[in-house]
Design an enzyme around this catalytic site. Structure first.
Site, PDB file in Angstrom:
ATOM      1  N   GLU A 126      -5.763 -12.793   6.310  1.00  0.00           N
ATOM      2  CA  GLU A 126      -6.443 -12.073   6.121  1.00  0.00           C
ATOM      3  C   GLU A 126      -7.905 -12.078   5.335  1.00  0.00           C
ATOM      4  O   GLU A 126      -8.000 -11.165   5.559  1.00  0.00           O
ATOM      5  CB  GLU A 126      -5.772 -10.848   6.009  1.00  0.00           C
ATOM      6  CG  GLU A 126      -4.951 -10.650   4.592  1.00  0.00           C
ATOM      7  CD  GLU A 126      -3.714  -9.801   4.423  1.00  0.00           C
ATOM      8  OE1 GLU A 126      -4.177  -8.299   4.572  1.00  0.00           O
ATOM      9  OE2 GLU A 126      -3.141  -9.420   3.617  1.00  0.00           O
ATOM     10  N   ASP A 128      -8.056  -6.102   6.240  1.00  0.00           N
ATOM     11  CA  ASP A 128      -9.593  -6.994   5.124  1.00  0.00           C
ATOM     12  C   ASP A 128      -9.818  -8.000   5.989  1.00  0.00           C
ATOM     13  O   ASP A 128     -10.758  -9.077   5.134  1.00  0.00           O
ATOM     14  CB  ASP A 128      -7.445  -7.838   4.548  1.00  0.00           C
ATOM     15  CG  ASP A 128      -7.249  -6.426   3.099  1.00  0.00           C
ATOM     16  OD1 ASP A 128      -8.049  -6.705   2.634  1.00  0.00           O
ATOM     17  OD2 ASP A 128      -6.402  -6.518   3.905  1.00  0.00           O
ATOM     18  N   HIS A 137       0.855  -1.304  -0.150  1.00  0.00           N
ATOM     19  CA  HIS A 137      -0.039   0.063   0.182  1.00  0.00           C
ATOM     20  C   HIS A 137       0.985   1.521  -0.025  1.00  0.00           C
ATOM     21  O   HIS A 137       0.126   2.002   0.018  1.00  0.00           O
ATOM     22  CB  HIS A 137      -0.790  -0.168   1.459  1.00  0.00           C
ATOM     23  CG  HIS A 137      -1.877  -1.464   1.451  1.00  0.00           C
ATOM     24  ND1 HIS A 137      -3.459  -1.282   0.339  1.00  0.00           N
ATOM     25  CD2 HIS A 137      -2.104  -2.383   2.492  1.00  0.00           C
ATOM     26  CE1 HIS A 137      -3.164  -2.175   0.611  1.00  0.00           C
ATOM     27  NE2 HIS A 137      -3.273  -2.671   2.064  1.00  0.00           N
TER      28      HIS A 137
END
Length: 255
Positions: free
Chosen positions: A150, A176, A50
């Site tokens: 996740e 997530d 990210h």
């Protein structure tokens, strides 16, 4: 002749100690990372999923982390062999792979992250191996591999994933996970936190090392669950420190 740098995080975990890693979200410059030296982090998590970490800046980022005696860990954006071992070639000593949902995906990480006879990592000496004559004999021991649990499907397949050898940390990520539970943006929801706790407990009961995202408020809770890899970012610390400073200033003005 140079010697192989020790993986501080992996060494602490193997001794049964906790390891505290700084999530360098917003700290993507080498100068920023070097200034973390007084905090003495065991490891620093570089964000390649990210964040801005890429092949162009990774050598300098890992070099800065080496300089302060911490372990550079990179979260890659996908479970792809060339991506994983190129990050290792450029100085990472730990790799975190997101969305590992099956045993086969966990095994793919091992194949990419370890040299023969464990895996099939591409043969290159890495910047961690410059001048190290026995690099290929020692690299596997100093390379740390982490899978991120996740997704709900990963929890359904957890026993199979936990059966994979040479995975050092099974990290349970709430953000997530919340989304795959139909609760996007609600990582703190009690239903999400209950499933996180249950999953961490399963990891620990299997004799594996569990990792989690922690704050000052929940660190003891996670330690009591058996978590030993602690990841924490700067946002909560900065906000808490700024509020304390503001309160101190206000109190001084009332004196």
């Amino acid at each position: 002749m140079a010697t192989m740098r020790l993986n501080r995080v992996k060494e602490r975990l193997q001794k049964g100690l906790h390891a505290l890693c700084f999530a360098a979200w917003g700290y993507d410059g080498a100068d920023h990372l070097e200034r973390l030296a007084p905090a003495e982090p065991d490891g620093i998590w570089l964000e390649g999923e990210h964040g801005e970490v890429d092949f162009g800046n990774l050598p300098n980022l890992t070099r800065a982390i080496d300089l302060i005696g911490a372990t550079p860990i990179v979260r890659v954006h996908q479970n792809q062999a060339g991506l994983i071992y190129r990050c290792l070639d450029l100085g990472a000593m730990g790799i975190a792979v997101p969305h590992v949902n099956t045993r086969e995906e966990a095994e793919a990480l091992v194949q990419a992250g370890k040299f023969w006879p464990i895996g099939q990592r591409g043969s290159f000496t890495s910047r961690q191996g410059i001048g190290v004559s026995d690099y290929f004999e020692r690299a596997n021991d100093q390379t740390m591999l982490m899978v991120l649990i996740e997704d709900v499907v990963a929890i359904e397949n957890l026993d199979d994933i936990l059966a994979v050898d040479h995975i050092d940390v099974f990290f349970v990520a709430p953000g997530d996970l919340a989304q795959t539970m139909g609760l996007p943006g609600k990582a703190g929801d009690p239903r999400v936190q209950a499933l996180v706790d249950e999953t961490l407990t399963r990891v620990v009961r299997a004799g594996k090392t569990a990792g989690a995202l922690v704050t000052q408020a929940n660190a003891q809770h996670h330690y009591d669950l058996g978590v030993r890899l602690f990841l924490s970012g700067p946002a909560s610390w900065l906000a808490a420190g700024f509020k304390q400073l503001d309160q101190a200033a206000a109190a001084g003005g009332q004196a």
